[in-house]
Design a protein around this motif. Structure first.
Motif: not given
Length: 466
Positions: A82, A204-205, A208-209, A213
């Motif tokens: 991030r 699960s991520l 998105s990474e 999103h």
């Protein structure tokens, strides 16, 4: 001589990085905060600023505004993926996650400085007819053997193109260095190279990474986020351990390769991106397509050009060459200029199979440099017969077999010989991963989750899919 400013509040990291750069010919200044850097130095006098992201007071990225003409490399140990996106959006030329590999840091610094020098003298470059694409792969990777020379030749040929590249090789062979060489030799060298370890992101991520999103796309999505693919727009995206991508992410990645567009999780709008894709794996993707673990259409999209990095046991003559380089580096760090290997130690290193490849070799040299009595390293200090790498102890309860829920792997199958630590780890994980989480496995083995993951990669034990 290039001048580099290090802005880091942790004294140990600051001192180690300063010593590393000084021993590689750079003039280095240091500060422990943005306020200290701006108050003590003229930032425009530096060729590069290396800063931690989280500092007392202002964040490291604020140096981009304080010195708009100086490239800034951001280091971060806090949610590096991030932070990488945010840093790149603010103008950082590169990011490195801590703890960083010394070769990775030196390679990044050399690439940034080389690119900055070319950008500053475009007229001279055009007049001389020099290649604008970057450094030679031999400046980033070491290899005198015929196998590595073929790798270098292939990198030189494919790097200036837009072709997607699949790098294959065992863990520790230097796949990320090959990806960096491909980027620095390409016309995209002035844009970011975003590196993603697909195995290190929870399933699960991962979508998105990679793709970003929209706000409210799922529980916890309190604001919109840019994905790493979009952050690499104009540059290169390196997907390490791509064989660990879940099926949903594979389908989205295929669309990026086919159409050059992405769609954030929770969005109905697509966005065009220009990204050069470089993937790497130690697994057999072709075999995975037959079992349905990896999409066949994605495999053929990725496998346009394949570069195989040979394991160290196939690189005749390179073991001693690499050893001398690592030994010289350790000698500088430890203040032992006369550090050397005995002839017997050299022979032992040439006979060893190096299952951990270059990474194992570097660790062996570092360990022996510490254990050496004086300046000479003997074979027993290399400790090549005992497979080490992760600092863990086998709990006595497991060895003695008094834990009914997690019995140790049987030693009868070992034909009377004791299991090595590598054997024990592999047997234990394979026998228990179906009913234990990663956290439970790590706790039983007495290691961290990070050490568990690293050893999985080195031994080629895939993470159990949820």
């Amino acid at each position: 001589m290039h001048r580099i400013l290090i802005v880091e509040d942790e004294e140990i990291i600051r001192a180690a990085l300063r010593k590393l750069l000084q021993h590689n010919g750079y003039e280095v200044a240091v500060a422990d905060s943005v306020e200290g850097a701006t108050g003590e130095y003229d930032l425009d006098a530096f060729d590069l600023i290396i800063s931690d992201l989280r500092l007392p007071g202002e964040a490291g990225t604020s140096l981009i505004g304080h010195a708009p003409g100086v490239p800034v490399l951001i280091m971060t140990s806090y949610a590096s993926l991030r932070s990488a996106v945010d840093s790149m959006k603010k103008g950082a030329v590169e990011y490195i996650a801590k703890p960083f590999d010394h070769d990775e840091m030196l390679s990044a610094v050399a690439g940034i400085l080389a690119e900055n020098t070319r950008a500053a003298t475009p007229g001279e470059q055009e007049a001389s007819g020099t290649d604008s694409s970057g450094s030679d792969p031999a400046d980033i990777m070491y290899g005198q053997c015929a196998a590595m020379q073929r790798v270098f030749t292939l990198i030189r040929k494919v790097a200036p193109t837009e072709t997607t590249v699949l790098i294959q090789g065992e863990s520790g062979t230097g796949k990320e260095l090959a990806a960096r060489a491909l980027h620095l030799l390409s016309p995209r060298a002035s844009h970011p190279l975003i590196s993603v370890n697909c195995a290190a992101i929870p399933e699960s991520l991962i979508e998105s990474e990679l793709f970003g999103h929209e706000k409210g796309a799922f529980t916890g999505a309190v604001s919109a986020r840019t994905g790493l693919v979009e952050a690499a727009d104009g540059g290169s995206l390196f997907l390490d351990e791509i064989g660990e991508l879940p099926p949903e992410a594979q389908a989205r990645l295929l669309r990026v390769l086919q159409e050059g567009e992405i769609r954030k999780v929770g969005s109905t709008q697509s966005r065009q991106v220009s990204v050069r894709m470089i993937a790497a794996t130690h697994r057999n993707l072709k075999a995975m397509t037959r079992t349905g673990e990896f999409r066949e259409d994605l495999y053929y999209r990725l496998n346009v050009m394949q570069i195989r990095i040979p394991p160290l046991r196939e690189r005749q003559g390179d073991v001693l060459g690499l050893s001398k380089r690592f030994l010289a580096r350790q000698a500088d760090r430890m203040g032992k200029p006369g550090l050397s290997l005995t002839p017997e130690a050299m022979k032992a290193m040439e006979r060893h199979r190096w299952p951990g490849n270059v990474r194992e070799l570097e660790n062996a040299i570092e360990r022996a440099s510490i254990l050496a009595d004086g300046d000479v390293i003997a074979p027993d200090q290399l400790d090549l017969d005992i497979e080490t790498g992760d600092d863990y102890n086998i709990p006595s309860s497991l060895v003695e077999g008094d834990n009914e829920q997690t019995p140790p792997p049987s030693r009868e199958a070992d034909s009377g010989s004791d299991l090595s630590l590598e054997d024990y780890f592999q047997h234990f994980v394979l026998e228990n991963q179906d009913r234990m989480s990663e956290t439970e496995l790590a706790q039983k083995l007495g290691i961290s989750r990070k050490s568990l993951w690293e050893r999985r990669q080195r031994l080629g034990i895939p993470r159990k899919k949820s």
